[in-house]
Scaffold this motif. Sequence first.
Motif, short mmCIF file in Angstrom:
data_model
loop_
_atom_site.label_atom_id
_atom_site.label_comp_id
_atom_site.label_asym_id
_atom_site.label_seq_id
_atom_site.Cartn_x
_atom_site.Cartn_y
_atom_site.Cartn_z
N ALA A 13 0.83 -1.21 0.00
CA ALA A 13 0.00 0.00 0.00
C ALA A 13 0.87 1.26 0.00
O ALA A 13 0.54 2.26 -0.65
N GLU A 14 2.00 1.24 0.74
CA GLU A 14 2.90 2.40 0.77
C GLU A 14 3.50 2.68 -0.61
O GLU A 14 3.59 3.83 -1.04
N VAL A 15 3.87 1.62 -1.32
CA VAL A 15 4.57 1.78 -2.59
C VAL A 15 3.61 2.10 -3.73
O VAL A 15 3.85 2.99 -4.55
N TYR A 16 2.48 1.38 -3.77
CA TYR A 16 1.59 1.50 -4.93
C TYR A 16 0.33 2.31 -4.65
O TYR A 16 -0.43 2.61 -5.58
N GLY A 17 0.08 2.65 -3.38
CA GLY A 17 -1.05 3.50 -3.07
C GLY A 17 -2.40 2.80 -3.09
O GLY A 17 -3.44 3.47 -3.05
N ILE A 18 -2.43 1.49 -3.17
CA ILE A 18 -3.69 0.74 -3.15
C ILE A 18 -3.58 -0.39 -2.14
O ILE A 18 -2.50 -0.92 -1.88
N THR A 19 -4.70 -0.76 -1.57
CA THR A 19 -4.75 -1.88 -0.63
C THR A 19 -5.09 -3.15 -1.40
O THR A 19 -6.06 -3.19 -2.15
N GLN A 20 -4.28 -4.15 -1.22
CA GLN A 20 -4.44 -5.40 -1.97
C GLN A 20 -4.28 -6.57 -1.01
O GLN A 20 -3.48 -6.53 -0.07
#
Length: 695
Positions: free
Chosen positions: A561-568
């Motif tokens: 989430a920190e790197v790509y800005g999305i929760t997965q």
Amino acid sequence: MGYAIGVDVGGTFTDVVLSGTSGAISVAKCLSTHYDPIAGIVSGVTRVLGDRDPAQVTRVVHATTLATNAVLERKGARVAFVTTRGFRAAVPLGRYARVEEDRYDLRFTPPPPPVAPGDCFEVVERVSARGAVLIPLDPGSVRRVAAAIAARGIGSAAVCLLHAYANPAHERRVAEILRETVPVVVTSSEVWPEIREYERATTTIMSAYIGPLMASYLSRLRERLAEIGIRAPVHVMESSGGVISADLAARRAVATIESGPAAGVLAAAGAGFADAISFDMGGTTAKTCVVRGGRPEITHEFHVGGKGSFGGRRAGTGVPIKTPAIDLAEVGAGGGSVAWLDPAGALRVGPRSAGSSPGPACYGLGGSEPTVTDANLVLGYLSSASIPLSPPLADKALDRLASPLGVSRAEAAYAVHEIVSASMASAVHVVTVQRGIDPRGFALVAFGGAGPMHAARIAGRFGIGTVVVPDHCGVASAAGLLSGALSTERVLSRLDAPDPEALFTSLASDAANDLDLDLTAPGVRVLRSVDVRFKGQSHDLTVDWSADRAALESRFFRRYAEVYGITQRGEIELVSYRVRVTTPPGAAPPSDALADDASHPAPPPPSAGAARSRAAETGATRTASTGTRRAYFPECGGYTGVPVHTRGTLATEPAATLQGPAIIEDPESTTVVPPAWTATLTPAHAIHLTRRTTA
């Protein structure tokens, strides 16, 4: 009493810092000698030692751009590339991303590959991704390759067989046969046994390319230091901020490619702010890096030799290197950057630098082209430096720009100042905004000979309200060397290994052997991490290891989430296992030498006498008295009289803060306090610039 010495060789200046067991620091700054970098080192070391006994030096730590320059200037050894049958075209084909002016060039020609196609060879063998032997190694094919390499007169070979990270037996045998006729042989399983064939190959090639050069250089450095009485161990800063022995640096030269810039980031990390942006501006380049939670950002792949990459993550903009490195953005902007007019008459600054020879026009060493240093002298921001500066020569150089542009000399100089600040701001943008980080919550830590002159202007572009200029800011990279822990990292790719503990134990033992350490010795730390990815994805992220699968997944999801800005969420798999072994340096100064917060008690500010002594060591001509000087600030309508301080005189000011515009001079650097900014001196002798807010 023992002394430790840190040496940082830059494009313009060679910085030397000496620290005793008491924590007292002495510095020297001299022009780099590009014809022989060791000559400049010896000059600086001799100056900083003074009348001290060289035999009392217990440790020398060195940061060098030797490896980087060899790659950029293509001055390394000629290398033969040896790989599995059917794969020798991988390196000549390579990858390249068109950037900037290349993007629309109809006659674009890709840069040459790191190894010429004719110097790439194949051997008969094949290993699977799980390490199973699919085709046994044919020793006869290896001997034919060895004969061909010898016939071409090539003295260095890089061996990278398919999936050698999973089973290195074939690589080891190939190297054994090649070493009968080839002087230098480097294998991927020795350098960096990690997945991704092309990146592993280029990393191995670069190690073979610069290894002989590094080994020769470090050997000569030790000999020259011994001639002046220093027989202490020589250590080298590696790209990730650790310190390794000279012998290991020669064997694993690729780990030193970002050696110089890494040291400065360590100094910024010790400046007393958990979240900071390191800003290092020297004579040739400017480097930036984000520090979060007191730790610099680390990348496990970076690119060298390309353009448009800003030094780090942008794939295809150079040769990929798969070793840990402090995640830097770098631009060709420094005090020696040359200002010039393009064919359309537009003003440009850099990336070409005047370097140390002939240097900026104001150095009086034969240079005549206008540079950033000349502009800053015309603007009144500088008066003198580690060498005397000539204002008339700077005026003459800036007139070469002002006349064609139809502006005054001061306006031309300020345009140069603004353009180079904008160029450096783009590097800050890369490591913050471009990666989803809001820089407004960070402090900008400025150092290098030219950094503090531009720091406040750059901070203002991003809404950053605090700038920190540590003590000894002009030689902060050399000082940062002495705070680096003796450390190295080992990695091994194994897809979801059944026994991670055994892997970690083996890697830790290998890393300890690299450093000649006992893992049970006091102070030795073993840090474990693992590369994780979602099942079915190609790329991974590094997270701290946990044997608890749920905790490991949680760390990976948070990092994703920190790197790509999305929760997965989803099924994960483990790709590579990493171990970093560290031990405190034996003779380094206290880590708080550059700190200024309550958690790192700092030594008291030096006395005026100490300040004068330090200035004398650097050859500076500044006085310690407060005065005024005319300096150019557009907010004030142009030139205006501003107070000039040193840190010593600032400490005696009755007022708690110094209101801008003002100038604070150090023996190795100058801090410009623009209007709307204030400056305060901390107990650790650091300068804090704070942007004033208006209602």
